[in-house]
Design a protein around this motif. Structure first.
Motif, PDB file in Angstrom:
ATOM      1  N   MET A   1       0.830  -1.204   0.000  1.00 41.41           N
ATOM      2  CA  MET A   1       0.000   0.000   0.000  1.00 41.41           C
ATOM      3  C   MET A   1       0.864   1.253   0.000  1.00 41.41           C
ATOM      4  N   ALA A   2       2.088   1.151   0.559  1.00 42.83           N
ATOM      5  CA  ALA A   2       2.965   2.325   0.582  1.00 42.83           C
ATOM      6  C   ALA A   2       3.213   2.812  -0.836  1.00 42.83           C
ATOM      7  N   ASP A   3       3.436   1.865  -1.753  1.00 43.69           N
ATOM      8  CA  ASP A   3       3.637   2.250  -3.152  1.00 43.69           C
ATOM      9  C   ASP A   3       2.363   2.837  -3.728  1.00 43.69           C
ATOM     10  N   GLN A   4       1.221   2.220  -3.381  1.00 43.28           N
ATOM     11  CA  GLN A   4      -0.061   2.722  -3.863  1.00 43.28           C
ATOM     12  C   GLN A   4      -0.315   4.142  -3.370  1.00 43.28           C
ATOM     13  N   ARG A   5      -0.002   4.405  -2.090  1.00 37.92           N
ATOM     14  CA  ARG A   5      -0.281   5.713  -1.508  1.00 37.92           C
ATOM     15  C   ARG A   5       0.524   6.808  -2.178  1.00 37.92           C
ATOM     16  N   ALA A   6       1.659   6.436  -2.742  1.00 36.58           N
ATOM     17  CA  ALA A   6       2.469   7.438  -3.436  1.00 36.58           C
ATOM     18  C   ALA A   6       1.719   8.015  -4.628  1.00 36.58           C
ATOM     19  N   ASN A   7       0.776   7.254  -5.157  1.00 36.06           N
ATOM     20  CA  ASN A   7       0.003   7.706  -6.317  1.00 36.06           C
ATOM     21  C   ASN A   7      -1.320   8.372  -5.923  1.00 36.06           C
ATOM     22  N   LEU A   8      -1.619   8.442  -4.611  1.00 33.61           N
ATOM     23  CA  LEU A   8      -2.878   8.996  -4.149  1.00 33.61           C
ATOM     24  C   LEU A   8      -2.680  10.423  -3.643  1.00 33.61           C
ATOM     25  N   GLU A   9      -3.744  11.218  -3.731  1.00 33.05           N
ATOM     26  CA  GLU A   9      -3.673  12.567  -3.162  1.00 33.05           C
ATOM     27  C   GLU A   9      -5.026  12.967  -2.596  1.00 33.05           C
ATOM     28  N   ILE A  10      -4.969  13.806  -1.552  1.00 35.50           N
ATOM     29  CA  ILE A  10      -6.184  14.371  -0.956  1.00 35.50           C
ATOM     30  C   ILE A  10      -6.458  15.711  -1.621  1.00 35.50           C
ATOM     31  N   ARG A  11      -7.700  15.886  -2.068  1.00 34.85           N
ATOM     32  CA  ARG A  11      -8.079  17.186  -2.623  1.00 34.85           C
ATOM     33  C   ARG A  11      -9.600  17.372  -2.523  1.00 34.85           C
ATOM     34  N   PRO A  12     -10.097  18.589  -2.703  1.00 36.29           N
ATOM     35  CA  PRO A  12     -11.545  18.820  -2.629  1.00 36.29           C
ATOM     36  C   PRO A  12     -12.296  18.037  -3.704  1.00 36.29           C
ATOM     37  N   VAL A  13     -13.500  17.583  -3.339  1.00 35.68           N
ATOM     38  CA  VAL A  13     -14.384  16.900  -4.290  1.00 35.68           C
ATOM     39  C   VAL A  13     -15.342  17.962  -4.828  1.00 35.68           C
ATOM     40  N   THR A  14     -15.122  18.372  -6.035  1.00 38.80           N
ATOM     41  CA  THR A  14     -15.926  19.435  -6.643  1.00 38.80           C
ATOM     42  C   THR A  14     -17.119  18.847  -7.392  1.00 38.80           C
ATOM     43  N   ILE A  15     -17.985  19.734  -7.888  1.00 39.29           N
ATOM     44  CA  ILE A  15     -19.261  19.319  -8.460  1.00 39.29           C
ATOM     45  C   ILE A  15     -19.107  18.405  -9.666  1.00 39.29           C
ATOM     46  N   GLU A  16     -17.976  18.481 -10.336  1.00 39.58           N
ATOM     47  CA  GLU A  16     -17.773  17.605 -11.508  1.00 39.58           C
ATOM     48  C   GLU A  16     -17.663  16.135 -11.112  1.00 39.58           C
ATOM     49  N   TYR A  17     -17.432  15.892  -9.804  1.00 38.39           N
ATOM     50  CA  TYR A  17     -17.323  14.511  -9.323  1.00 38.39           C
ATOM     51  C   TYR A  17     -18.623  14.043  -8.652  1.00 38.39           C
ATOM     52  N   LEU A  18     -19.739  14.728  -8.940  1.00 40.46           N
ATOM     53  CA  LEU A  18     -21.014  14.393  -8.303  1.00 40.46           C
ATOM     54  C   LEU A  18     -21.391  12.926  -8.518  1.00 40.46           C
ATOM     55  N   GLU A  19     -21.225  12.444  -9.724  1.00 41.60           N
ATOM     56  CA  GLU A  19     -21.603  11.054 -10.009  1.00 41.60           C
ATOM     57  C   GLU A  19     -20.740  10.086  -9.212  1.00 41.60           C
ATOM     58  N   GLN A  20     -19.423  10.345  -9.153  1.00 42.63           N
ATOM     59  CA  GLN A  20     -18.540   9.478  -8.376  1.00 42.63           C
ATOM     60  C   GLN A  20     -18.850   9.565  -6.881  1.00 42.63           C
ATOM     61  N   PHE A  21     -19.171  10.774  -6.406  1.00 37.02           N
ATOM     62  CA  PHE A  21     -19.547  10.996  -5.012  1.00 37.02           C
ATOM     63  C   PHE A  21     -20.749  10.124  -4.654  1.00 37.02           C
ATOM     64  N   ASN A  22     -21.784  10.142  -5.510  1.00 37.62           N
ATOM     65  CA  ASN A  22     -22.990   9.349  -5.261  1.00 37.62           C
ATOM     66  C   ASN A  22     -22.739   7.854  -5.415  1.00 37.62           C
ATOM     67  N   ASP A  23     -21.926   7.475  -6.392  1.00 41.03           N
ATOM     68  CA  ASP A  23     -21.609   6.060  -6.580  1.00 41.03           C
ATOM     69  C   ASP A  23     -20.922   5.479  -5.347  1.00 41.03           C
ATOM     70  N   LEU A  24     -19.980   6.251  -4.785  1.00 40.99           N
ATOM     71  CA  LEU A  24     -19.265   5.785  -3.600  1.00 40.99           C
ATOM     72  C   LEU A  24     -20.212   5.691  -2.399  1.00 40.99           C
ATOM     73  N   LEU A  25     -21.082   6.685  -2.247  1.00 46.68           N
ATOM     74  CA  LEU A  25     -22.068   6.650  -1.159  1.00 46.68           C
ATOM     75  C   LEU A  25     -22.954   5.411  -1.260  1.00 46.68           C
ATOM     76  N   ARG A  26     -23.503   5.196  -2.447  1.00 47.49           N
ATOM     77  CA  ARG A  26     -24.445   4.085  -2.626  1.00 47.49           C
ATOM     78  C   ARG A  26     -23.756   2.737  -2.470  1.00 47.49           C
ATOM     79  N   TYR A  27     -22.475   2.645  -2.869  1.00 49.14           N
ATOM     80  CA  TYR A  27     -21.755   1.379  -2.710  1.00 49.14           C
ATOM     81  C   TYR A  27     -21.477   1.090  -1.236  1.00 49.14           C
ATOM     82  N   VAL A  28     -20.932   2.069  -0.542  1.00 48.95           N
ATOM     83  CA  VAL A  28     -20.536   1.875   0.851  1.00 48.95           C
ATOM     84  C   VAL A  28     -21.743   1.593   1.735  1.00 48.95           C
ATOM     85  N   PHE A  29     -22.857   2.316   1.507  1.00 45.54           N
ATOM     86  CA  PHE A  29     -24.032   2.144   2.358  1.00 45.54           C
ATOM     87  C   PHE A  29     -25.053   1.188   1.762  1.00 45.54           C
TER      88      PHE A  29
END
Length: 403
Positions: A1-29
């Motif tokens: 995972m250390a190698d994987q985390r090198a490719n990850l970043e934290i950033r704001p989720v803006t409106i263009e990611y609305l579909e991904q935001f909802n997909d993640l919500l519906r999957y997790v819950f």
């Protein structure tokens, strides 16, 4: 995972990611298309309904390139804490895809989220826990309960004379909104609902089936309401609130008038109200479970703004916090000659030792100082406990919202 985390970043989720935001919500819950449909949404309508939440909230996520893999949303709210209005950060939409779970991504996101809340001057945060132990480790603690009850038709209160009357109205009628506003300003812990909060309040329920019964006093002022629906000979109460006992009696008169139509009344309570004591036959089925959790985001600012019941003796808290490093240390509390509270890093007065979870549940008045000391969640002398008992208001929180 250390190698994987090198490719990850934290950033704001803006409106263009609305579909991904909802997909993640519906999957997790695990929200199914059938559940969405049963809640009264047409295809695509839920996603559009969630758009204002994403636009008005601070949403932060971990990204793998352009793929959203973990997220949380900080929902801007206001709550009444012992008669004073505080900005509150509602933590919601928390989730990580399972292939990325167990590697501390959410731990880091919550730390960033707490810093964001602090910048927003949201000194307290609420959330609905999918796992109480998970959120306790991150500094949240139980602050309210959800009670349910089941009353047989034969146990309904007898009709009593009142000067007012009940009218059946739409759930979004102006008098319903006004009635709740009055109630929220009088009840510790309650959400000060704006339009977005009301939308979330009804999010997962088919509001077309709901009715509001509003009690008006002899001056035609609304002083209580019951939000309800009737199905399969059961009178379901989503929420019943009132400003005085006359309104309570009037609302139960209204419910009792359905005697010939229903076999049971099933309802919800969000405060430790002695409903069994108020009934002639209190032998009813009742359940209680923890509901919402809260967390002080910035101890110094919260203590400074907190509406203590009265001036007290100076004391200091030796506080620990698992995530917000600014809450680790000494917080001295004292009152000046004008009765104004001051918070200092000096160890004034007697010592209190606790963690942020215990401080939160104590100042929210969900659990009293003496009880917390008894179960060894808090260390203080008997005299200091008496001081805390005197200065912390007694009223328990009321919170009936969901986000």
């Amino acid at each position: 995972m250390a190698d994987q985390r090198a490719n990850l970043e934290i950033r704001p989720v803006t409106i263009e990611y609305l579909e991904q935001f909802n997909d993640l919500l519906r999957y997790v819950f695990q929200v199914t298309d059938q559940e969405v449909s049963d809640s009264g949404y047409e295809e695509g309508e839920l996603e559009r309904a969630k758009r204002p939440v994403l636009e008005k909230s601070d949403v932060i996520g971990w990204f793998n390139g352009d793929e959203l893999i973990s997220q949380l949303a900080i929902y801007p709210c206001e709550v009444n804490i012992h008669g004073k209005i505080f900005k509150m950060a509602g933590l919601t939409g928390v989730g990580t895809y399972p292939e990325y779970a167990g590697h501390g991504l959410m731990h880091d996101l919550v730390k960033v989220g707490l810093d964001q809340m602090r910048q927003n001057k949201q000194w307290i945060s609420y959330l609905y826990p999918y796992s109480i132990p998970f959120y306790r480790k991150k500094g949240w603690e139980i602050m309210s309960d959800h009670l349910t009850y089941d009353i047989r038709d034969s146990q309904l209160p007898k009709q009593q004379p009142v000067n007012g009357h009940v009218e059946r109205l739409d759930i979004d009628d102006a008098d319903v909104i006004m009635m709740y506003d009055k109630f929220a300003l009088r009840n510790h812990g309650a959400m000060i609902r704006n339009e977005l909060n009301w939308d979330e309040y009804w999010r997962w329920e088919n509001e077309e089936e709901r009715i509001a019964g509003v009690y008006y006093d002899e001056n035609e002022e609304p002083t209580g309401y019951v939000l309800y629906w009737i199905a399969n000979e059961v009178f379901h109460i989503k929420e019943m609130i009132y400003l005085n006992q006359e309104a309570r009696i009037g609302l139960w008169n209204f419910i009792g008038a359905h005697y010939s139509m229903v076999d049971h009344v099933k309802g919800n309570l969000y405060q430790d109200e002695p409903i069994t004591f108020l009934l002639d036959d209190g032998d009813i089925e009742q359940t209680i479970k923890p509901y919402f959790m809260a967390r002080i985001v910035d101890a110094k600012e919260f203590l400074q703004a907190y509406p203590f019941e009265t001036d007290g003796q100076a004391f200091h808290i030796e506080l620990t916090d698992p995530l917000a490093e600014w809450n680790n240390g000494t917080f001295g509390v004292y009152w000046d000659e004008q009765g104004k509270v001051h918070v200092t890093s000096r160890p004034v007065g007697e010592k209190v030792v606790c963690d942020i979870q215990t401080l939160t549940t104590m100042l929210m008045s969900y659990r009293r100082p003496s009880y917390l000391a008894k179960i060894e969640r808090l260390q203080a002398t008997k005299q200091t406990l008496k001081n805390l008992e005197n200065i912390i208001p007694v009223e328990q929180p009321y919170f009936s919202d969901y986000f």
